[in-house]
Design a protein around this motif. Structure first.
Motif, mmCIF file in Angstrom:
data_model
loop_
_atom_site.group_PDB
_atom_site.id
_atom_site.type_symbol
_atom_site.label_atom_id
_atom_site.label_comp_id
_atom_site.label_asym_id
_atom_site.label_seq_id
_atom_site.Cartn_x
_atom_site.Cartn_y
_atom_site.Cartn_z
ATOM 1 N N SER A 173 0.832 -1.206 0.000
ATOM 2 C CA SER A 173 0.000 0.000 0.000
ATOM 3 C C SER A 173 0.868 1.258 0.000
ATOM 4 C CB SER A 173 -0.924 -0.013 1.221
ATOM 5 O OG SER A 173 -1.697 1.147 1.284
ATOM 6 N N TRP A 174 2.003 1.214 0.710
ATOM 7 C CA TRP A 174 2.897 2.367 0.755
ATOM 8 C C TRP A 174 3.441 2.696 -0.628
ATOM 9 C CZ3 TRP A 174 8.300 2.435 -0.134
ATOM 10 C CH2 TRP A 174 8.933 3.644 0.178
ATOM 11 N N PHE A 175 3.749 1.675 -1.415
ATOM 12 C CA PHE A 175 4.253 1.901 -2.766
ATOM 13 C C PHE A 175 3.213 2.580 -3.645
ATOM 14 C CE2 PHE A 175 7.714 -1.151 -1.952
ATOM 15 C CZ PHE A 175 8.745 -0.481 -2.584
ATOM 16 N N ASN A 176 1.924 2.373 -3.340
ATOM 17 C CA ASN A 176 0.858 2.945 -4.163
ATOM 18 C C ASN A 176 0.275 4.218 -3.566
ATOM 19 O OD1 ASN A 176 0.322 0.838 -6.396
ATOM 20 N ND2 ASN A 176 0.380 -0.395 -4.540
ATOM 21 N N THR A 177 0.871 4.723 -2.500
ATOM 22 C CA THR A 177 0.371 5.927 -1.850
ATOM 23 C C THR A 177 1.335 7.078 -2.103
ATOM 24 O OG1 THR A 177 -0.669 4.628 -0.087
ATOM 25 C CG2 THR A 177 -0.331 6.971 0.345
ATOM 26 N N GLY A 178 0.792 8.210 -2.430
ATOM 27 C CA GLY A 178 1.619 9.390 -2.675
ATOM 28 C C GLY A 178 0.781 10.645 -2.645
ATOM 29 N N VAL B 85 -0.827 20.357 -6.805
ATOM 30 C CA VAL B 85 -1.025 20.772 -8.192
ATOM 31 C C VAL B 85 -1.843 22.056 -8.172
ATOM 32 C CG1 VAL B 85 -1.943 20.171 -10.454
ATOM 33 C CG2 VAL B 85 -0.970 18.395 -8.982
ATOM 34 N N GLY B 86 -1.194 23.173 -8.486
ATOM 35 C CA GLY B 86 -1.894 24.448 -8.428
ATOM 36 C C GLY B 86 -2.319 24.754 -7.001
ATOM 37 N N ARG B 87 -3.635 24.882 -6.803
ATOM 38 C CA ARG B 87 -4.199 25.133 -5.469
ATOM 39 C C ARG B 87 -4.963 23.913 -4.975
ATOM 40 N NH1 ARG B 87 -4.503 30.187 -3.574
ATOM 41 N NH2 ARG B 87 -6.562 29.866 -2.647
ATOM 42 N N GLU B 88 -4.452 22.741 -5.320
ATOM 43 C CA GLU B 88 -5.047 21.478 -4.881
ATOM 44 C C GLU B 88 -3.976 20.582 -4.280
ATOM 45 O OE1 GLU B 88 -8.840 20.568 -7.848
ATOM 46 O OE2 GLU B 88 -6.959 19.483 -8.081
ATOM 47 N N LEU B 89 -4.361 19.857 -3.237
ATOM 48 C CA LEU B 89 -3.529 18.772 -2.732
ATOM 49 C C LEU B 89 -4.141 17.477 -3.242
ATOM 50 C CD1 LEU B 89 -1.303 17.559 -0.899
ATOM 51 C CD2 LEU B 89 -3.014 17.506 0.936
ATOM 52 N N ARG B 90 -3.353 16.697 -3.958
ATOM 53 C CA ARG B 90 -3.848 15.429 -4.497
ATOM 54 C C ARG B 90 -3.186 14.284 -3.752
ATOM 55 N NH1 ARG B 90 -4.134 16.562 -11.065
ATOM 56 N NH2 ARG B 90 -5.459 18.441 -10.889
ATOM 57 N N VAL B 91 -4.022 13.370 -3.285
ATOM 58 C CA VAL B 91 -3.556 12.211 -2.523
ATOM 59 C C VAL B 91 -3.959 10.959 -3.278
ATOM 60 C CG1 VAL B 91 -3.650 10.998 -0.324
ATOM 61 C CG2 VAL B 91 -3.826 13.480 -0.355
ATOM 62 N N TYR B 92 -2.982 10.097 -3.525
ATOM 63 C CA TYR B 92 -3.203 8.847 -4.261
ATOM 64 C C TYR B 92 -3.024 7.689 -3.292
ATOM 65 C CZ TYR B 92 -2.158 12.111 -8.054
ATOM 66 O OH TYR B 92 -2.139 13.199 -8.881
ATOM 67 N N GLU B 93 -3.987 6.783 -3.267
ATOM 68 C CA GLU B 93 -3.914 5.658 -2.347
ATOM 69 C C GLU B 93 -4.735 4.507 -2.900
ATOM 70 O OE1 GLU B 93 -5.516 6.996 1.317
ATOM 71 O OE2 GLU B 93 -7.419 7.645 0.458
ATOM 72 N N GLY B 94 -4.632 3.362 -2.219
ATOM 73 C CA GLY B 94 -5.404 2.197 -2.626
ATOM 74 C C GLY B 94 -4.519 1.049 -3.056
#
Length: 437
Positions: A59-64, A68-77
């Motif tokens: 899961s850690w490898f797929n989380t980041g 981007v601009g005025r957004e915080l993007r979180v990738y997980e799963g």
């Protein structure tokens, strides 16, 4: 150019695996140990813990995350990938939280509170303390609410290090002695000796001291004491400071928190006078910030405490810092009409509502007295509500709703007064929003 995606700290899987190990052991219980023996029990724990750790690493490898601009993007799963984009203009507060395991490893967790989130958004667990503090400052700066956070406001990196006071102008530090006494003056702690005496008397009269009976009694007592003990641990070394346009709040013993709340995002302020505290002249203050005031079932995840315990003078000073021009002792509160006694025979004299130049104020409560203060610019909607008995008595309740969910209510007002109050609240809300813009 889009900045590269960042990963969490490499020790994050180990901490998640350690938490899973505790859950596994608790789930297997002592009955499993007695049935299979210690060897098989240890093997089961090891296999399940190893599996949980492997899943945490994958899961850690797929989380980041990245900005981007005025957004915080979180990738997980792991099996189902998910991307969350959090607009920073909706950012209400940012916390740097350090549970015990994180303190031992020099890590921290970043939690975001946003408008309409209902609960904590995008918890980034775990980052180094320096990275968490830097990201917090960057997000607040991009949100346009505060200048970047100074490293001096970050939690201590080493366990047991001397507490660092909040940056800016210190407002107040709660004495731990007062915090302990305040929790001893709660109903749970105050009535516990009577419950213990009753249980012991029952055991002596019946002559039953079985293990199950004693264990059940101790478990029940521990459950009663859990809430006061958790409050003491959560609010230990509570300090608050005013830094420009934000409040800096630090608290916690086992789990430390460093919270940054922009003052222009405060939706409402609540004042509480518990029954047993009034003999010492103490009160409690809480903030209502959109995102966590009512959305979290566990109050530990609602870090809305502005003052865990303090005297009236301290409370008035902090209220004046958060809501300039508001004086607790000078609020023009008027009670409902005498016929409201049919609905509130005991508490009618304690009800009240009024308008100042800055806020809508409402008072309620008989044993535990409460006061709600809502700035006009934070009112989202105004409602006039009548129940069947209120219709017979010509009464109505006026609700001023906020994005945080709680707001304030003027209970059991005369119907004509209620409609006039609702119209005045609507007009002042519109005027305040134009001034803010």
């Amino acid at each position: 150019m889009v900045e590269p995606r960042q990963r969490l700290h490499p020790l994050s899987p180990a901490l998640h695996g350690a938490k899973s190990l505790v859950v596994v052991i608790a789930g297997l219980s002592w009955s499993t140990l007695s049935r299979v023996g210690f060897g098989w029990f240890a093997a089961m724990v090891a296999v399940l813990a190893l599996g949980a750790t492997v899943l945490a690493v994958v899961s850690w490898f797929n989380t980041g995350y990245h900005v981007v601009g005025r957004e915080l993007r979180v990738y997980e799963g792991l099996l189902w990938r998910r991307t969350r984009a959090i607009p920073l203009e909706r950012l209400q507060a940012v916390e740097v939280v350090r549970p015990l395991l994180a303190q031992l490893t020099g890590l921290a967790e970043l939690r975001l509170e946003v408008v309409g989130g209902g609960k904590t958004e995008a918890p980034l667990a775990y980052l180094s303390v320096a990275d968490a503090a830097a990201l917090r400052g960057r997000l607040l700066a991009l949100a346009g609410t505060v200048h970047p956070v100074s490293p001096a406001s970050t939690p201590d990196e080493t366990p047991g290090a001397a507490p660092v006071p909040p940056v800016g102008r210190p407002l107040h530090a709660v004495r731990n002695q007062d915090l302990l006494v305040s929790q001893l003056l709660t109903p749970q702690a105050f009535l516990l000796p009577f419950g213990v005496a009753f249980v012991v008397a029952q055991f002596l009269s019946e002559g039953s001291w079985s293990f199950i009976a004693v264990a059940s009694t101790l478990t029940a007592m521990a459950g009663v004491l859990l809430q006061p003990v958790r409050r003491v641990l959560d609010d230990w070394s509570f300090r608050i400071g005013h830094d420009g346009e934000v409040l800096r709040i630090r608290n916690g013993l086992v789990e430390t928190r460093a919270q940054t709340v922009p003052l222009n995002r405060v939706q409402a302020l609540g004042v509480t006078w518990p029954l047993l505290w009034r003999m010492k002249g103490w009160l409690r203050l809480r903030l209502e910030v959109a995102g966590y005031s009512a959305g979290e079932a566990d109050d530990r995840n609602r870090p809305d405490r502005l003052l865990p315990v303090g005297d009236v003078a301290t409370g008035e000073m902090i209220v004046a810092e958060v809501l300039p021009g508001v004086r607790l002792g000078g609020l023009p509160l008027t009670p409902p009409p005498p016929r409201a006694r049919w609905l509130n025979p005991l508490s009618r004299s304690r009800l009240g509502a009024g308008l100042t130049d800055e806020v809508f104020a409402s008072r309620s409560g008989l044993l535990t007295r409460q006061l709600a203060l809502v700035p006009y610019a934070r009112i989202q909607s105004v409602r006039v509500v009548q129940g069947p008995v209120q219709r017979r008595l010509g009464l109505a309740t006026v609700h001023a709703d906020t994005a945080g969910g709680a707001g304030a209510a003027a209970q059991d007002r005369d119907l004509a007064e209620a409609w006039a109050l609702a119209a005045e609240l609507t007009a002042r809300s519109h005027a305040s929003r134009r001034i803010v813009r």
